[in-house]
Design a protein around this motif. Structure first.
Motif, PDB file in Angstrom:
ATOM      1  N   SER A  90      41.840  31.866  19.919  1.00  0.00           N
ATOM      2  CA  SER A  90      42.345  32.540  21.121  1.00  0.00           C
ATOM      3  C   SER A  90      41.195  32.951  22.026  1.00  0.00           C
ATOM      4  CB  SER A  90      43.193  33.768  20.748  1.00  0.00           C
ATOM      5  OG  SER A  90      42.392  34.762  20.158  1.00  0.00           O
ATOM      6  N   VAL A  91      41.586  33.231  23.276  1.00  0.00           N
ATOM      7  CA  VAL A  91      40.651  33.688  24.305  1.00  0.00           C
ATOM      8  C   VAL A  91      41.093  35.092  24.694  1.00  0.00           C
ATOM      9  CG1 VAL A  91      39.782  33.272  26.642  1.00  0.00           C
ATOM     10  CG2 VAL A  91      40.336  31.330  25.146  1.00  0.00           C
ATOM     11  N   ARG A  92      40.167  36.060  24.589  1.00  0.00           N
ATOM     12  CA  ARG A  92      40.491  37.442  24.956  1.00  0.00           C
ATOM     13  C   ARG A  92      39.580  37.921  26.077  1.00  0.00           C
ATOM     14  NH1 ARG A  92      39.982  41.220  20.314  1.00  0.00           N
ATOM     15  NH2 ARG A  92      38.550  39.739  19.392  1.00  0.00           N
ATOM     16  N   PHE A  93      40.188  38.655  27.016  1.00  0.00           N
ATOM     17  CA  PHE A  93      39.430  39.237  28.117  1.00  0.00           C
ATOM     18  C   PHE A  93      40.081  40.556  28.492  1.00  0.00           C
ATOM     19  CE2 PHE A  93      37.670  38.595  32.638  1.00  0.00           C
ATOM     20  CZ  PHE A  93      36.423  39.041  32.278  1.00  0.00           C
ATOM     21  N   GLY A  94      40.277  41.385  27.478  1.00  0.00           N
ATOM     22  CA  GLY A  94      40.957  42.657  27.677  1.00  0.00           C
ATOM     23  C   GLY A  94      40.180  43.597  28.575  1.00  0.00           C
ATOM     24  N   HIS A  95      40.885  44.590  29.044  1.00  0.00           N
ATOM     25  CA  HIS A  95      40.277  45.593  29.918  1.00  0.00           C
ATOM     26  C   HIS A  95      39.112  46.267  29.196  1.00  0.00           C
ATOM     27  CE1 HIS A  95      40.154  48.144  33.385  1.00  0.00           C
ATOM     28  NE2 HIS A  95      40.078  49.207  32.600  1.00  0.00           N
ATOM     29  N   GLY A  96      38.004  46.399  29.885  1.00  0.00           N
ATOM     30  CA  GLY A  96      36.835  47.045  29.314  1.00  0.00           C
ATOM     31  C   GLY A  96      35.859  46.081  28.655  1.00  0.00           C
ATOM     32  N   ILE A 115      31.642  34.041  31.592  1.00  0.00           N
ATOM     33  CA  ILE A 115      32.774  34.646  32.305  1.00  0.00           C
ATOM     34  C   ILE A 115      32.620  36.150  32.173  1.00  0.00           C
ATOM     35  CG2 ILE A 115      35.276  34.789  32.539  1.00  0.00           C
ATOM     36  CD1 ILE A 115      35.448  32.089  31.053  1.00  0.00           C
ATOM     37  N   GLN A 116      32.209  36.816  33.251  1.00  0.00           N
ATOM     38  CA  GLN A 116      31.857  38.229  33.194  1.00  0.00           C
ATOM     39  C   GLN A 116      32.775  39.087  34.055  1.00  0.00           C
ATOM     40  OE1 GLN A 116      27.686  38.887  33.820  1.00  0.00           O
ATOM     41  NE2 GLN A 116      27.105  37.348  32.309  1.00  0.00           N
ATOM     42  N   ARG A 117      33.147  40.231  33.504  1.00  0.00           N
ATOM     43  CA  ARG A 117      34.043  41.174  34.176  1.00  0.00           C
ATOM     44  C   ARG A 117      33.546  41.541  35.579  1.00  0.00           C
ATOM     45  NH1 ARG A 117      38.791  41.982  33.440  1.00  0.00           N
ATOM     46  NH2 ARG A 117      38.532  42.151  31.201  1.00  0.00           N
ATOM     47  N   SER A 118      32.242  41.577  35.786  1.00  0.00           N
ATOM     48  CA  SER A 118      31.695  41.980  37.088  1.00  0.00           C
ATOM     49  C   SER A 118      32.120  41.038  38.211  1.00  0.00           C
ATOM     50  CB  SER A 118      30.169  42.058  37.027  1.00  0.00           C
ATOM     51  OG  SER A 118      29.621  40.783  36.712  1.00  0.00           O
ATOM     52  N   ASN A 124      38.864  36.728  36.071  1.00  0.00           N
ATOM     53  CA  ASN A 124      40.211  36.642  35.503  1.00  0.00           C
ATOM     54  C   ASN A 124      40.760  35.221  35.613  1.00  0.00           C
ATOM     55  OD1 ASN A 124      40.355  39.360  34.752  1.00  0.00           O
ATOM     56  ND2 ASN A 124      41.081  39.970  36.770  1.00  0.00           N
ATOM     57  N   ARG A 125      40.540  34.571  36.749  1.00  0.00           N
ATOM     58  CA  ARG A 125      40.985  33.174  36.921  1.00  0.00           C
ATOM     59  C   ARG A 125      40.260  32.251  35.941  1.00  0.00           C
ATOM     60  NH1 ARG A 125      40.495  34.656  42.285  1.00  0.00           N
ATOM     61  NH2 ARG A 125      38.563  33.472  42.515  1.00  0.00           N
ATOM     62  N   GLU A 126      38.963  32.482  35.773  1.00  0.00           N
ATOM     63  CA  GLU A 126      38.194  31.644  34.861  1.00  0.00           C
ATOM     64  C   GLU A 126      38.628  31.854  33.408  1.00  0.00           C
ATOM     65  OE1 GLU A 126      37.164  29.306  36.850  1.00  0.00           O
ATOM     66  OE2 GLU A 126      35.118  29.280  36.037  1.00  0.00           O
ATOM     67  N   ALA A 127      38.945  33.080  33.032  1.00  0.00           N
ATOM     68  CA  ALA A 127      39.439  33.351  31.678  1.00  0.00           C
ATOM     69  C   ALA A 127      40.769  32.636  31.455  1.00  0.00           C
ATOM     70  CB  ALA A 127      39.582  34.860  31.459  1.00  0.00           C
ATOM     71  N   ARG A 128      41.644  32.666  32.451  1.00  0.00           N
ATOM     72  CA  ARG A 128      42.916  31.945  32.339  1.00  0.00           C
ATOM     73  C   ARG A 128      42.688  30.439  32.248  1.00  0.00           C
ATOM     74  NH1 ARG A 128      44.560  35.961  35.871  1.00  0.00           N
ATOM     75  NH2 ARG A 128      44.273  34.650  37.701  1.00  0.00           N
ATOM     76  N   ARG A 129      41.725  29.927  33.020  1.00  0.00           N
ATOM     77  CA  ARG A 129      41.413  28.494  32.969  1.00  0.00           C
ATOM     78  C   ARG A 129      40.923  28.113  31.571  1.00  0.00           C
ATOM     79  NH1 ARG A 129      36.906  24.828  34.444  1.00  0.00           N
ATOM     80  NH2 ARG A 129      35.566  26.593  34.985  1.00  0.00           N
ATOM     81  N   LEU A 130      40.047  28.932  30.981  1.00  0.00           N
ATOM     82  CA  LEU A 130      39.558  28.644  29.638  1.00  0.00           C
ATOM     83  C   LEU A 130      40.695  28.713  28.624  1.00  0.00           C
ATOM     84  CD1 LEU A 130      37.351  28.000  27.631  1.00  0.00           C
ATOM     85  CD2 LEU A 130      36.725  30.420  27.617  1.00  0.00           C
ATOM     86  N   ALA A 131      41.555  29.716  28.725  1.00  0.00           N
ATOM     87  CA  ALA A 131      42.689  29.833  27.809  1.00  0.00           C
ATOM     88  C   ALA A 131      43.618  28.624  27.942  1.00  0.00           C
ATOM     89  CB  ALA A 131      43.452  31.131  28.073  1.00  0.00           C
ATOM     90  N   THR A 132      43.797  28.142  29.155  1.00  0.00           N
ATOM     91  CA  THR A 132      44.625  26.957  29.385  1.00  0.00           C
ATOM     92  C   THR A 132      43.999  25.726  28.749  1.00  0.00           C
ATOM     93  OG1 THR A 132      45.486  27.886  31.435  1.00  0.00           O
ATOM     94  CG2 THR A 132      45.661  25.495  31.168  1.00  0.00           C
TER      95      THR A 132
END
Length: 144
Positions: A90-96, A115-118, A124-132
């Motif tokens: 899985s790919v996680r990018f939770g808040h914080g 893929i950095q929160r800053s 967020n788009r890149e995290a979704r792309r990786l999860a996809t």
């Protein structure tokens, strides 16, 4: 629209670290020119410090994750690791979280500093792309 094989790279951190590295080199050169009376060993020390700072900044700016048909190559600040798609659960990018985290089949996790929160909405788009990409490459014909 990005291609599926487009590398994941941070934007803000990359720009900042490249600027800091360049600034360290320029300021060191200006310092050495402004203080010609410094001993050769002192000049060498300042130059070495500037090179080390610039090298660290370059390495930080070069973090990335590169997808291909077989898997994902993650290059973080210190280590580089090659994963096949089946290794990624899985790919996680939770808040914080400062960057994306991968849960791996062996029970470990791997940070993806590319893929950095800053980077805000872009991250967020890149995290979704990786999860996809993970979902597409690990899909099975069975629903288990």
């Amino acid at each position: 629209m990005t291609d599926a094989s487009t590398p994941f790279r941070p934007r803000l951190a990359r720009a900042v670290t490249l600027a800091v590295g360049a600034l360290a080199v320029v300021l060191t050169i200006l310092l050495l020119l402004a203080l010609p009376e410094l001993a050769a060993l002192d000049k060498a020390g300042f130059a070495l410090l500037a090179v080390l700072i610039a090298g660290f900044c370059w390495r930080q700016a070069d973090v990335r994750a590169v997808p291909d048909d077989e898997g994902l190559t993650v290059r973080n600040l210190v280590l580089q690791r090659r994963l096949v798609w089946a290794d990624i659960v899985s790919v996680r990018f939770g808040h914080g979280r400062p960057w994306v985290q991968l849960d791996l089949a062996d029970g470990t996790t791997l940070a993806v500093m590319g893929i950095q929160r800053s980077d805000g909405a872009f991250a967020n788009r890149e995290a979704r792309r990786l999860a996809t990409l993970v979902a597409q490459h690990t899909a099975t014909s069975r629903d288990d």
